[in-house]
Motif scaffolding. Sequence first.
Motif, PDB file in Angstrom:
ATOM      1  N   ARG A 264       0.816  -1.216   0.000  1.00 13.87           N
ATOM      2  CA  ARG A 264       0.000   0.000   0.000  1.00 13.87           C
ATOM      3  C   ARG A 264       0.849   1.265   0.000  1.00 13.87           C
ATOM      4  O   ARG A 264       0.464   2.289  -0.555  1.00 13.87           O
ATOM      5  CB  ARG A 264      -0.903   0.031   1.240  1.00 13.87           C
ATOM      6  CG  ARG A 264      -2.063  -0.921   1.227  1.00 13.87           C
ATOM      7  CD  ARG A 264      -3.014  -0.661   2.389  1.00 13.87           C
ATOM      8  NE  ARG A 264      -2.310  -0.690   3.672  1.00 13.87           N
ATOM      9  CZ  ARG A 264      -2.030   0.374   4.385  1.00 13.87           C
ATOM     10  NH1 ARG A 264      -2.333   1.566   3.935  1.00 13.87           N
ATOM     11  NH2 ARG A 264      -1.407   0.262   5.554  1.00 13.87           N
ATOM     12  N   GLY A 265       2.008   1.218   0.682  1.00 18.23           N
ATOM     13  CA  GLY A 265       2.770   2.435   0.913  1.00 18.23           C
ATOM     14  C   GLY A 265       3.802   2.771  -0.141  1.00 18.23           C
ATOM     15  O   GLY A 265       4.240   3.923  -0.215  1.00 18.23           O
ATOM     16  N   ILE A 266       4.230   1.798  -0.923  1.00 14.62           N
ATOM     17  CA  ILE A 266       5.218   2.063  -1.968  1.00 14.62           C
ATOM     18  C   ILE A 266       4.550   1.820  -3.318  1.00 14.62           C
ATOM     19  O   ILE A 266       4.429   0.681  -3.780  1.00 14.62           O
ATOM     20  CB  ILE A 266       6.465   1.167  -1.801  1.00 14.62           C
ATOM     21  CG1 ILE A 266       7.077   1.382  -0.415  1.00 14.62           C
ATOM     22  CG2 ILE A 266       7.483   1.465  -2.879  1.00 14.62           C
ATOM     23  CD1 ILE A 266       8.273   0.510  -0.133  1.00 14.62           C
ATOM     24  N   LEU A 267       4.091   2.896  -3.924  1.00 13.02           N
ATOM     25  CA  LEU A 267       3.370   2.813  -5.185  1.00 13.02           C
ATOM     26  C   LEU A 267       3.969   3.783  -6.183  1.00 13.02           C
ATOM     27  O   LEU A 267       4.440   4.855  -5.815  1.00 13.02           O
ATOM     28  CB  LEU A 267       1.887   3.171  -4.975  1.00 13.02           C
ATOM     29  CG  LEU A 267       1.072   2.258  -4.066  1.00 13.02           C
ATOM     30  CD1 LEU A 267      -0.294   2.886  -3.787  1.00 13.02           C
ATOM     31  CD2 LEU A 267       0.898   0.885  -4.699  1.00 13.02           C
ATOM     32  N   PRO A 268       3.960   3.429  -7.462  1.00 12.78           N
ATOM     33  CA  PRO A 268       4.412   4.393  -8.469  1.00 12.78           C
ATOM     34  C   PRO A 268       3.415   5.540  -8.574  1.00 12.78           C
ATOM     35  O   PRO A 268       2.237   5.398  -8.214  1.00 12.78           O
ATOM     36  CB  PRO A 268       4.456   3.557  -9.756  1.00 12.78           C
ATOM     37  CG  PRO A 268       3.505   2.433  -9.518  1.00 12.78           C
ATOM     38  CD  PRO A 268       3.573   2.139  -8.055  1.00 12.78           C
TER      39      PRO A 268
ATOM     40  N   LEU B 183       5.169  11.218  -1.290  1.00  9.30           N
ATOM     41  CA  LEU B 183       6.589  11.569  -1.270  1.00  9.30           C
ATOM     42  C   LEU B 183       7.456  10.411  -1.748  1.00  9.30           C
ATOM     43  O   LEU B 183       8.400  10.611  -2.519  1.00  9.30           O
ATOM     44  CB  LEU B 183       6.996  11.975   0.149  1.00  9.30           C
ATOM     45  CG  LEU B 183       6.515  13.354   0.619  1.00  9.30           C
ATOM     46  CD1 LEU B 183       6.804  13.543   2.092  1.00  9.30           C
ATOM     47  CD2 LEU B 183       7.178  14.458  -0.199  1.00  9.30           C
ATOM     48  N   TYR B 184       7.146   9.191  -1.305  1.00 11.14           N
ATOM     49  CA  TYR B 184       7.910   8.023  -1.764  1.00 11.14           C
ATOM     50  C   TYR B 184       7.735   7.821  -3.264  1.00 11.14           C
ATOM     51  O   TYR B 184       8.682   7.460  -3.967  1.00 11.14           O
ATOM     52  CB  TYR B 184       7.463   6.769  -1.014  1.00 11.14           C
ATOM     53  CG  TYR B 184       8.010   6.641   0.389  1.00 11.14           C
ATOM     54  CD1 TYR B 184       8.926   7.547   0.907  1.00 11.14           C
ATOM     55  CD2 TYR B 184       7.612   5.592   1.207  1.00 11.14           C
ATOM     56  CE1 TYR B 184       9.424   7.411   2.188  1.00 11.14           C
ATOM     57  CE2 TYR B 184       8.107   5.454   2.502  1.00 11.14           C
ATOM     58  CZ  TYR B 184       9.015   6.375   2.977  1.00 11.14           C
ATOM     59  OH  TYR B 184       9.517   6.242   4.251  1.00 11.14           O
ATOM     60  N   ALA B 185       6.522   8.049  -3.757  1.00  8.15           N
ATOM     61  CA  ALA B 185       6.282   7.912  -5.197  1.00  8.15           C
ATOM     62  C   ALA B 185       7.082   8.942  -5.978  1.00  8.15           C
ATOM     63  O   ALA B 185       7.632   8.643  -7.052  1.00  8.15           O
ATOM     64  CB  ALA B 185       4.787   8.052  -5.493  1.00  8.15           C
ATOM     65  N   LEU B 186       7.175  10.169  -5.450  1.00  6.38           N
ATOM     66  CA  LEU B 186       7.972  11.201  -6.110  1.00  6.38           C
ATOM     67  C   LEU B 186       9.445  10.818  -6.127  1.00  6.38           C
ATOM     68  O   LEU B 186      10.125  10.958  -7.154  1.00  6.38           O
ATOM     69  CB  LEU B 186       7.782  12.542  -5.402  1.00  6.38           C
ATOM     70  CG  LEU B 186       6.407  13.187  -5.524  1.00  6.38           C
ATOM     71  CD1 LEU B 186       6.323  14.436  -4.660  1.00  6.38           C
ATOM     72  CD2 LEU B 186       6.090  13.527  -6.977  1.00  6.38           C
ATOM     73  N   LEU B 187       9.951  10.328  -4.999  1.00  3.35           N
ATOM     74  CA  LEU B 187      11.356   9.915  -4.950  1.00  3.35           C
ATOM     75  C   LEU B 187      11.636   8.773  -5.921  1.00  3.35           C
ATOM     76  O   LEU B 187      12.703   8.716  -6.537  1.00  3.35           O
ATOM     77  CB  LEU B 187      11.742   9.497  -3.525  1.00  3.35           C
ATOM     78  CG  LEU B 187      11.856  10.605  -2.479  1.00  3.35           C
ATOM     79  CD1 LEU B 187      12.286  10.013  -1.146  1.00  3.35           C
ATOM     80  CD2 LEU B 187      12.854  11.684  -2.907  1.00  3.35           C
ATOM     81  N   SER B 188      10.680   7.862  -6.045  1.00  5.28           N
ATOM     82  CA  SER B 188      10.895   6.698  -6.909  1.00  5.28           C
ATOM     83  C   SER B 188      11.072   7.083  -8.369  1.00  5.28           C
ATOM     84  O   SER B 188      11.643   6.324  -9.155  1.00  5.28           O
ATOM     85  CB  SER B 188       9.732   5.707  -6.763  1.00  5.28           C
ATOM     86  OG  SER B 188       8.546   6.225  -7.323  1.00  5.28           O
TER      87      SER B 188
END
Length: 377
Positions: A129-133, A172-177
Amino acid sequence: MIPTPDFAAMDGDTLLKNLEQFCALQGASDIHVSPQKHDVRLEWRMHGILQPLASITHEHYTDFIRRIKFASKLKLNVTNVPQDGQYTFAVNEAGTDGKPVARTVNVRVATLPSRFGEALTLRLLDPRRGILPLEKLGFPMEIKKQLEELMDIPHGLILVTGPTGSGKTTTLYALLSTIIGKECNIITLEDPVEYELPGIIQSEIDADHDYTFAGGLRSILRHDPDVILVGEIRDLETAQTAVNAALTGHLVLSTLHTNSAVEAITRFLSMGVSPYTFAPALRAVLAQRLVRTLTPACRKEGAGCDPSENGSYDGQMSLPELLNVTPSITQLILQLEQAPAIEAQARKEGYRTMKEWGTEAVKQGVTTREEVERVTG
């Protein structure tokens, strides 16, 4: 949907194992355990809505909470003060080829003394759920494209704002990815680190040892970063340090708790940050909320699904409010203009509110007017 197990009939150990697996497979974000006078209420948060799950006896609850405390290294004999801990468990789910695929779910545990026993909240930090493109977050294509372009700028400050549970960390994680592996040094400072992202350096603050956001950010700057993620800006020292980093050749991403994108500007200035440094540093503010999305069956015209029924929904999407800081907006910040003047200028340049984007989603049959009203007021 998997049938709900009979949790009330399970002892503590069996209850914990089945509850973990069931909630993780269904995509719940939190589990709430609330002792009442005659029983203990189990609830789960699905798609942002807290829903009843079961009632269990105090006897099973006592065994259940002991196992939770043991797993999360909390003191078993302490029941009169709040405690925080964490543990992990494995989930096995069938992959696309039918073979089982294992993933690890991190659980943040918080206890709270209450009238009839310790209340318990379990936050499930599931990488599924938390790491998504970025394309999976449900942003309109126009917003998605602008966010990708923002991540290509060499330096500046990008803020993501919204209440707890609005998906800020996931965004934010999606942006970093989108930039991992593009020959840049990415360092995060989080409280706590919620999900592990390969290819970057993640650091966790430790207030007990005086490792704070402000101090940690100063330390990060000595490690030659290109991109910095600061989990949250809470005080003037952190805010001004982040601004200074953005002005000295770093791309800085962080979060605030404000109701709208425009309010983030006035909040920053109210902390005491100099407008003469903040205005040239700020590149964009993204405010967002999560709305539930209709099931495929309910999206069909004439389906007649009840928008108040939880069963009408099967997912979530982001409603955005993206404020791009143009030269005219920068000038208004330097002039210490209030939020209405900034929003008026932003609207001339294409700014749209979350409610307006929500209206578009309703027209497309993705969600309901009631959902948009629920999260935007």
